[in-house]
Scaffold this motif. Structure first.
Motif, PDB file in Angstrom:
ATOM      1  N   THR A  10       0.829  -1.209   0.033  1.00 42.76           N
ATOM      2  CA  THR A  10       0.341  -0.364   0.533  1.00 42.76           C
ATOM      3  C   THR A  10       0.809   1.125  -0.104  1.00 42.76           C
ATOM      4  O   THR A  10       0.339   2.137   0.697  1.00 42.76           O
ATOM      5  N   VAL A  11       2.597   1.318  -0.666  1.00 43.54           N
ATOM      6  CA  VAL A  11       2.731   2.369  -0.862  1.00 43.54           C
ATOM      7  C   VAL A  11       2.784   2.996  -2.092  1.00 43.54           C
ATOM      8  O   VAL A  11       2.736   3.896  -2.452  1.00 43.54           O
ATOM      9  N   LEU A  12       2.494   2.254  -3.643  1.00 47.91           N
ATOM     10  CA  LEU A  12       1.947   3.101  -4.490  1.00 47.91           C
ATOM     11  C   LEU A  12       0.342   2.838  -4.158  1.00 47.91           C
ATOM     12  O   LEU A  12      -0.199   1.801  -4.622  1.00 47.91           O
TER      13      LEU A  12
ATOM     14  N   ALA B 243      -6.410   2.365   3.926  1.00 51.19           N
ATOM     15  CA  ALA B 243      -7.140   1.258   4.306  1.00 51.19           C
ATOM     16  C   ALA B 243      -5.843   1.265   5.458  1.00 51.19           C
ATOM     17  O   ALA B 243      -4.759   0.361   5.559  1.00 51.19           O
ATOM     18  N   ALA B 244      -5.667   1.373   6.700  1.00 49.55           N
ATOM     19  CA  ALA B 244      -4.794   1.676   7.482  1.00 49.55           C
ATOM     20  C   ALA B 244      -4.562   0.032   8.342  1.00 49.55           C
ATOM     21  O   ALA B 244      -5.245  -1.078   7.778  1.00 49.55           O
ATOM     22  N   PRO B 245      -2.575  -0.692   7.872  1.00 56.54           N
ATOM     23  CA  PRO B 245      -2.522  -2.155   7.850  1.00 56.54           C
ATOM     24  C   PRO B 245      -4.240  -2.172   9.897  1.00 56.54           C
ATOM     25  O   PRO B 245      -3.555  -1.874  10.649  1.00 56.54           O
ATOM     26  N   SER B 246      -3.766  -3.764   9.482  1.00 55.00           N
ATOM     27  CA  SER B 246      -4.532  -4.530  10.238  1.00 55.00           C
ATOM     28  C   SER B 246      -4.086  -3.903  12.215  1.00 55.00           C
ATOM     29  O   SER B 246      -3.004  -3.993  12.342  1.00 55.00           O
ATOM     30  N   PRO B 247      -4.850  -3.301  12.904  1.00 49.56           N
ATOM     31  CA  PRO B 247      -4.319  -2.750  13.820  1.00 49.56           C
ATOM     32  C   PRO B 247      -3.859  -4.376  15.350  1.00 49.56           C
ATOM     33  O   PRO B 247      -3.669  -5.131  14.445  1.00 49.56           O
ATOM     34  N   THR B 248      -2.345  -3.728  15.530  1.00 51.25           N
ATOM     35  CA  THR B 248      -2.830  -4.199  16.847  1.00 51.25           C
ATOM     36  C   THR B 248      -3.456  -5.284  18.037  1.00 51.25           C
ATOM     37  O   THR B 248      -3.696  -4.458  18.364  1.00 51.25           O
ATOM     38  N   PRO B 249      -2.722  -6.386  18.067  1.00 52.99           N
ATOM     39  CA  PRO B 249      -3.810  -6.994  19.184  1.00 52.99           C
ATOM     40  C   PRO B 249      -3.115  -6.351  20.437  1.00 52.99           C
ATOM     41  O   PRO B 249      -2.300  -5.845  21.005  1.00 52.99           O
ATOM     42  N   SER B 250      -4.455  -6.130  21.196  1.00 56.28           N
ATOM     43  CA  SER B 250      -4.127  -5.157  22.392  1.00 56.28           C
ATOM     44  C   SER B 250      -3.966  -6.161  23.613  1.00 56.28           C
ATOM     45  O   SER B 250      -3.928  -8.032  23.446  1.00 56.28           O
ATOM     46  N   PRO B 251      -3.548  -6.365  24.649  1.00 51.66           N
ATOM     47  CA  PRO B 251      -3.261  -6.618  25.381  1.00 51.66           C
ATOM     48  C   PRO B 251      -3.774  -8.198  26.439  1.00 51.66           C
ATOM     49  O   PRO B 251      -3.399  -9.382  26.650  1.00 51.66           O
ATOM     50  N   SER B 252      -5.536  -7.320  26.056  1.00 55.86           N
ATOM     51  CA  SER B 252      -6.132  -8.581  26.532  1.00 55.86           C
ATOM     52  C   SER B 252      -6.745  -9.534  25.513  1.00 55.86           C
ATOM     53  O   SER B 252      -6.749 -10.870  26.145  1.00 55.86           O
ATOM     54  N   SER B 253      -6.570  -9.187  24.353  1.00 54.54           N
ATOM     55  CA  SER B 253      -6.972 -10.213  23.218  1.00 54.54           C
ATOM     56  C   SER B 253      -5.828 -10.968  23.128  1.00 54.54           C
ATOM     57  O   SER B 253      -5.870 -11.970  22.025  1.00 54.54           O
ATOM     58  N   SER B 254      -4.187 -10.570  23.524  1.00 56.43           N
ATOM     59  CA  SER B 254      -3.510 -11.439  23.111  1.00 56.43           C
ATOM     60  C   SER B 254      -2.528 -11.576  24.923  1.00 56.43           C
ATOM     61  O   SER B 254      -1.242 -10.599  24.789  1.00 56.43           O
ATOM     62  N   PRO B 255      -2.802 -12.643  25.782  1.00 59.19           N
ATOM     63  CA  PRO B 255      -1.644 -12.837  26.889  1.00 59.19           C
ATOM     64  C   PRO B 255      -0.575 -12.784  26.716  1.00 59.19           C
ATOM     65  O   PRO B 255      -0.170 -13.108  27.837  1.00 59.19           O
ATOM     66  N   SER B 256       0.014 -12.893  25.676  1.00 64.02           N
ATOM     67  CA  SER B 256       1.165 -13.555  25.590  1.00 64.02           C
ATOM     68  C   SER B 256       2.951 -11.486  25.536  1.00 64.02           C
ATOM     69  O   SER B 256       3.658 -11.866  25.432  1.00 64.02           O
ATOM     70  N   ALA B 257       1.681 -10.733  25.029  1.00 61.30           N
ATOM     71  CA  ALA B 257       1.967 -10.328  25.053  1.00 61.30           C
ATOM     72  C   ALA B 257       2.770  -8.975  26.141  1.00 61.30           C
ATOM     73  O   ALA B 257       2.006  -9.586  27.300  1.00 61.30           O
TER      74      ALA B 257
ATOM     75  N   GLU C  86       4.950   4.536   9.803  1.00 59.61           N
ATOM     76  CA  GLU C  86       5.283   4.437   9.195  1.00 59.61           C
ATOM     77  C   GLU C  86       5.035   4.409   7.812  1.00 59.61           C
ATOM     78  O   GLU C  86       4.514   5.362   6.811  1.00 59.61           O
ATOM     79  N   ARG C  87       4.662   3.268   7.672  1.00 66.23           N
ATOM     80  CA  ARG C  87       3.603   2.685   6.203  1.00 66.23           C
ATOM     81  C   ARG C  87       2.223   3.963   5.731  1.00 66.23           C
ATOM     82  O   ARG C  87       2.237   4.103   4.481  1.00 66.23           O
ATOM     83  N   GLU C  88       1.916   4.185   7.344  1.00 67.41           N
ATOM     84  CA  GLU C  88       0.593   4.417   7.209  1.00 67.41           C
ATOM     85  C   GLU C  88       0.708   6.214   6.793  1.00 67.41           C
ATOM     86  O   GLU C  88       0.049   6.893   5.199  1.00 67.41           O
TER      87      GLU C  88
END
Length: 369
Positions: free
Chosen positions: A28-30, A38-52, A228-230
Motif C-alpha cells: 500500500t505504498v503505491l 485502509a490502515a494495516p490491521s490493528p495490533t492486538p491489545s494485551p487483553s486479546s494477546s495474553p503473551s504480550a 510509518e507505512r500509513e
C-alpha cells in the motif's frame, strides 16, 4: 528505453522493476488515485494477546518518536551531503595541487634554462664591449662587414629583450603557481575539517536514532513501522489524487533507460552514508553512479544535483529524472515511471522502490537535458 506509465501497465517488459512495484503496491505504498485509505490491521491489545509483554502507548506518543527519528535521520542526511561535498572538493583540490606542482617544476626548469641563456648572452656582450659602434666602424678594415655585423647585433639585442621578457613572465608564473598551490592547500585543510565535523555529526545522529529505537519493545517497533507505512500511504495517495499521473506521459531517454536499469539492479543493497557502490549506497551515491553508468556524470550530492542540473516540471518528468526532496534538497531519488521511485532511503534500510509522493517534493532535475 526505460519504463514509463504506459510501459508498466503494458504486457511484455516486466522484469525486476515490475515485480518490485507489485510488492510495493501490495504494501500500500503505491496507491491508485482515489483509493480510500485502509490502515494495516490493528495490533492486538494485551487483553486479546495474553503473551504480550507491553502495553502500547497511544499512537500520538509513537508518532512523536517517529518525528524524532525523522529529525535525526534528516540531520544525518544533511551532514552526509556536507561530507560528500567536502570529499568531492578535496579530490578536486588535491588534483589541482598536483597539477600546480608539475607546473612549478616545469616552470623552474624553464627559468633555469632562460637564466643560463641570459648568462651566456651577457658574457658574449662583455667580451665584445668597450668601443662604441662609431669607433668600430672607423677602425674596421671592412666597413661593409661591420655593417652586416651591426645588423646581427641589433637582432641580438632584440632577442635579448625577448629573453628578458620571457624570463620575467616565467618568474611571475612561478609566483602565481605557488600562490595558487598555497590557496588550494588551505582550502584542502578547511575541507578536511568540515569533513571531520560532518562525519562526527552523522555518527552522532545515527547513534541517537539507534539508541532511541533500541528503547522500544518489539510490538512498539512493529506499530511504529505501521505508522510509518500509513503516513507514506496517505502522502502517496494525496499526491496521486491530484491527477498528476494523467499528465505524466514521457518515456525515458536512451541514457535515462540505462540509469534506471542500473538503479534497479541495486535494489536490496544497504544504505551506507558516503557510499557510492558497488555494495552499498547513500541517496546521491546511487543517483550519481546510475547516471555515470549511463555515460552522463553528474554532481555527487543531492544539493549540487539540484543546483546544477536542469529543472523540469513534475508533470514533464520522465523515467531517469531525479526527484529532489525537502526544502534543503537533502534527499534525492530516481523516478522510474508509474508514480514510483528507486531510492536509498536512510541508515538501516536498503535500496528499494517507493512512492514518488511519499516525501515533500522540492523539484525535479534532468541529468541529460
Amino acid at each position: 528505453m526505460g519504463p514509463d506509465k504506459h510501459d508498466v501497465r503494458a504486457g511484455g517488459r516486466r522484469g525486476i522493476l515490475t515485480a518490485a512495484v507489485t510488492v510495493v503496491c501490495a504494501a500500500t505504498v503505491l496507491a491508485a488515485p482515489g483509493t480510500a485509505f485502509a490502515a494495516p490491521s490493528p495490533t492486538p491489545s494485551p487483553s486479546s494477546s495474553p503473551s504480550a509483554s507491553v502495553t502500547l502507548p497511544p499512537d500520538k506518543d509513537l508518532e512523536a518518536v517517529q518525528e524524532k527519528l525523522d529529525d535525526l535521520y534528516h540531520d544525518a542526511a544533511v551532514a552526509t551531503d556536507a561530507y560528500n561535498a567536502a570529499e568531492e572538493a578535496a579530490e578536486k583540490q588535491s588534483a589541482e595541487i598536483v597539477d600546480l606542482a608539475k607546473k612549478i617544476v616545469k616552470g623552474q626548469q624553464k627559468l633555469d634554462g632562460l637564466k643560463a641563456r641570459a648568462g651566456r648572452a651577457a658574457a658574449a656582450q662583455y667580451r665584445t664591449g668597450g668601443l662604441p659602434d662609431s669607433a668600430k666602424l672607423l677602425l674596421s678594415d671592412n666597413p661593409s662587414q661591420f655593417l652586416d655585423g651591426a645588423g646581427r647585433v641589433l637582432q641580438g639585442e632584440r632577442a635579448t629583450k625577448g629573453l628578458i621578457s620571457e624570463l620575467t613572465q616565467t618568474q611571475q608564473d612561478l609566483k602565481q603557481y605557488a600562490a595558487d598551490a598555497a590557496d588550494q592547500w588551505n582550502r584542502l585543510e578547511a575541507g578536511r575539517r568540515a569533513k571531520a565535523a560532518a562525519k562526527k555529526k552523522i555518527t552522532q545522529r545515527i547513534a541517537a536514532a539507534e539508541k532511541l529505537q533500541s528503547t522500544l519493545e518489539k510490538k512498539q517497533k512493529q506499530r511504529l513501522a505501521e505508522l510509518e507505512r500509513e503516513a507514506a500511504y496517505k502522502a502517496q495517495t494525496a499526491w496521486l489524487d491530484t491527477g498528476i499521473l494523467d499528465e505524466i506521459h514521457s518515456k525515458a531517454s536512451a541514457a535515462g533507460g540505462k540509469a534506471v536499469a542500473f538503479a534497479t539492479a541495486q535494489i536490496g543493497k544497504p544504505y551506507v552514508w558516503g557510499a557510492e557502490g558497488p555494495d552499498s549506497y547513500d541517496c546521491s551515491g546511487l543517483t550519481s553512479q546510475a547516471w555515470a553508468s549511463a555515460g552522463r556524470p553528474i554532481p555527487r550530492t543531492s544539493q549540487e544535483q539540484w543546483k546544477q542540473l536542469k529543472h523540469v516540471d513534475v508533470k514533464d518528468m520522465r523515467p531517469g529524472d531525479l526527484i529532489i526532496y525537502f526544502d534543503d534538497a537533502s534527499h534525492v531519488a530516481m523516478y522510474v515511471g508509474d508514480g514510483a521511485i528507486i531510492q536509498a532511503p536512510r541508515p538501516g534500510r536498503t535500496v528499494s522502490i517507493g512512492g514518488a509522493g511519499t516525501m515533500p517534493i522540492l523539484g525535479v532535475v534532468r541529468p541529460d537535458a
